[in-house]
Design a protein around this motif. Sequence first.
Motif, PDB file in Angstrom:
ATOM      1  N   UNK A   1      37.713  -9.324 -10.821  1.00 24.90           N
ATOM      2  CA  UNK A   1      36.935  -8.313 -10.816  1.00 24.90           C
ATOM      3  C   UNK A   1      37.921  -7.137 -10.780  1.00 24.90           C
ATOM      4  N   UNK A   2      37.522  -6.094 -11.384  1.00 28.14           N
ATOM      5  CA  UNK A   2      38.394  -4.978 -11.539  1.00 28.14           C
ATOM      6  C   UNK A   2      38.129  -3.810 -10.561  1.00 28.14           C
ATOM      7  N   UNK A   3      39.046  -2.986 -10.209  1.00 29.45           N
ATOM      8  CA  UNK A   3      39.083  -1.903  -9.300  1.00 29.45           C
ATOM      9  C   UNK A   3      38.507  -0.875 -10.028  1.00 29.45           C
ATOM     10  N   UNK A   4      37.463  -0.015  -9.299  1.00 24.60           N
ATOM     11  CA  UNK A   4      37.091   1.190  -9.758  1.00 24.60           C
ATOM     12  C   UNK A   4      37.938   2.353  -9.796  1.00 24.60           C
ATOM     13  N   UNK A   5      38.037   3.074 -10.820  1.00 28.49           N
ATOM     14  CA  UNK A   5      39.073   4.152 -10.852  1.00 28.49           C
ATOM     15  C   UNK A   5      38.517   5.307  -9.991  1.00 28.49           C
ATOM     16  N   UNK A   6      39.362   5.628  -8.951  1.00 29.93           N
ATOM     17  CA  UNK A   6      38.900   6.863  -8.339  1.00 29.93           C
ATOM     18  C   UNK A   6      39.279   8.338  -9.231  1.00 29.93           C
ATOM     19  N   UNK A   7      38.162   9.038  -8.992  1.00 32.29           N
ATOM     20  CA  UNK A   7      38.190  10.441  -9.584  1.00 32.29           C
ATOM     21  C   UNK A   7      39.093  11.353  -8.691  1.00 32.29           C
ATOM     22  N   UNK A   8      39.978  11.949  -9.479  1.00 30.11           N
ATOM     23  CA  UNK A   8      40.772  13.039  -8.827  1.00 30.11           C
ATOM     24  C   UNK A   8      39.618  14.223  -8.438  1.00 30.11           C
ATOM     25  N   UNK A   9      39.857  15.017  -7.233  1.00 26.78           N
ATOM     26  CA  UNK A   9      38.878  16.058  -7.147  1.00 26.78           C
ATOM     27  C   UNK A   9      39.347  17.345  -8.219  1.00 26.78           C
ATOM     28  N   UNK A  10      38.823  18.023  -8.707  1.00 26.70           N
ATOM     29  CA  UNK A  10      39.283  19.113  -9.313  1.00 26.70           C
ATOM     30  C   UNK A  10      39.827  20.215  -8.417  1.00 26.70           C
ATOM     31  N   UNK A  11      40.818  21.129  -9.008  1.00 25.09           N
ATOM     32  CA  UNK A  11      41.549  22.102  -8.089  1.00 25.09           C
ATOM     33  C   UNK A  11      40.564  22.863  -7.895  1.00 25.09           C
ATOM     34  N   UNK A  12      40.794  23.630  -6.809  1.00 25.64           N
ATOM     35  CA  UNK A  12      39.730  24.603  -6.316  1.00 25.64           C
ATOM     36  C   UNK A  12      40.141  25.913  -6.926  1.00 25.64           C
ATOM     37  N   UNK A  13      39.043  26.658  -7.351  1.00 22.39           N
ATOM     38  CA  UNK A  13      39.217  27.857  -8.204  1.00 22.39           C
ATOM     39  C   UNK A  13      39.848  29.002  -7.486  1.00 22.39           C
ATOM     40  N   UNK A  14      40.739  29.651  -7.944  1.00 24.18           N
ATOM     41  CA  UNK A  14      41.551  30.660  -7.248  1.00 24.18           C
ATOM     42  C   UNK A  14      40.464  32.017  -7.356  1.00 24.18           C
ATOM     43  N   UNK A  15      40.626  32.816  -6.098  1.00 22.62           N
ATOM     44  CA  UNK A  15      39.733  33.621  -5.933  1.00 22.62           C
ATOM     45  C   UNK A  15      40.583  34.999  -6.509  1.00 22.62           C
ATOM     46  N   UNK A  16      39.582  35.839  -7.326  1.00 24.54           N
ATOM     47  CA  UNK A  16      40.223  37.033  -7.939  1.00 24.54           C
ATOM     48  C   UNK A  16      40.393  38.009  -6.888  1.00 24.54           C
ATOM     49  N   UNK A  17      41.560  38.734  -6.849  1.00 25.04           N
ATOM     50  CA  UNK A  17      41.561  39.765  -5.958  1.00 25.04           C
ATOM     51  C   UNK A  17      40.757  40.998  -6.307  1.00 25.04           C
ATOM     52  N   UNK A  18      39.987  41.790  -5.274  1.00 21.39           N
ATOM     53  CA  UNK A  18      39.249  42.812  -5.595  1.00 21.39           C
ATOM     54  C   UNK A  18      40.378  44.009  -5.954  1.00 21.39           C
ATOM     55  N   UNK A  19      40.098  44.716  -6.965  1.00 20.97           N
ATOM     56  CA  UNK A  19      41.241  45.977  -7.080  1.00 20.97           C
ATOM     57  C   UNK A  19      40.768  47.184  -6.253  1.00 20.97           C
ATOM     58  N   UNK A  20      41.585  48.071  -6.139  1.00 18.49           N
ATOM     59  CA  UNK A  20      41.333  49.124  -5.203  1.00 18.49           C
ATOM     60  C   UNK A  20      40.263  49.886  -5.923  1.00 18.49           C
ATOM     61  N   UNK A  21      39.480  50.816  -5.122  1.00 21.48           N
ATOM     62  CA  UNK A  21      38.511  51.963  -5.621  1.00 21.48           C
ATOM     63  C   UNK A  21      38.894  53.113  -5.043  1.00 21.48           C
ATOM     64  N   UNK A  22      39.808  53.462  -3.968  1.00 19.09           N
ATOM     65  CA  UNK A  22      40.323  54.555  -3.560  1.00 19.09           C
ATOM     66  C   UNK A  22      41.790  54.644  -3.532  1.00 19.09           C
ATOM     67  N   UNK A  23      42.343  55.795  -3.799  1.00 16.62           N
ATOM     68  CA  UNK A  23      43.586  56.131  -4.373  1.00 16.62           C
ATOM     69  C   UNK A  23      44.214  57.126  -3.637  1.00 16.62           C
ATOM     70  N   UNK A  24      45.448  57.617  -4.017  1.00 19.29           N
ATOM     71  CA  UNK A  24      46.134  58.597  -3.399  1.00 19.29           C
ATOM     72  C   UNK A  24      45.704  59.765  -4.418  1.00 19.29           C
ATOM     73  N   UNK A  25      45.812  61.200  -4.036  1.00 23.19           N
ATOM     74  CA  UNK A  25      45.668  62.088  -5.034  1.00 23.19           C
ATOM     75  C   UNK A  25      46.796  62.687  -5.573  1.00 23.19           C
ATOM     76  N   UNK A  26      47.104  62.976  -6.891  1.00 28.46           N
ATOM     77  CA  UNK A  26      48.108  63.420  -7.463  1.00 28.46           C
ATOM     78  C   UNK A  26      48.467  65.058  -7.058  1.00 28.46           C
TER      79      UNK A  26
END
Length: 107
Positions: A1-26
């Motif tokens: 009998x053959x062994x079953x192939x083990x499935x690799x888990x998918x890589x975790x999704x990278x979280x997108x960093x939130x962009x700023x909404x407040x800044x310094x005044x020019x």
Amino acid sequence: MRKRKSRAKPAPKKRMEKLDTVFSCPFCNHGTNVECRIDMKNLIGEASCRICQESFSSVITSLTEPIDIYNEWIDECERVNNHEEEEEEEEDRDDGYVPEKRVSTTE
């Protein structure tokens, strides 16, 4: 009998960093006092300072983020400043100097 192939888990999704909404005044240079608001209904983005009450607004698209509005404001400030410097340099060069016309005497 053959062994079953083990499935690799998918890589975790990278979280997108939130962009700023407040800044310094020019203008007043206070940190985190410029707030950017996006009005998708009217397609207008506005950046305004809470301290010096300076503001900037521009037309936006559905892909526009608050940092895009702030960058447009900074670019516009630089463009205006560079234009004023060019005018001052031009005025300095024009201080009553009239170039002489050269007339050819040989015919």
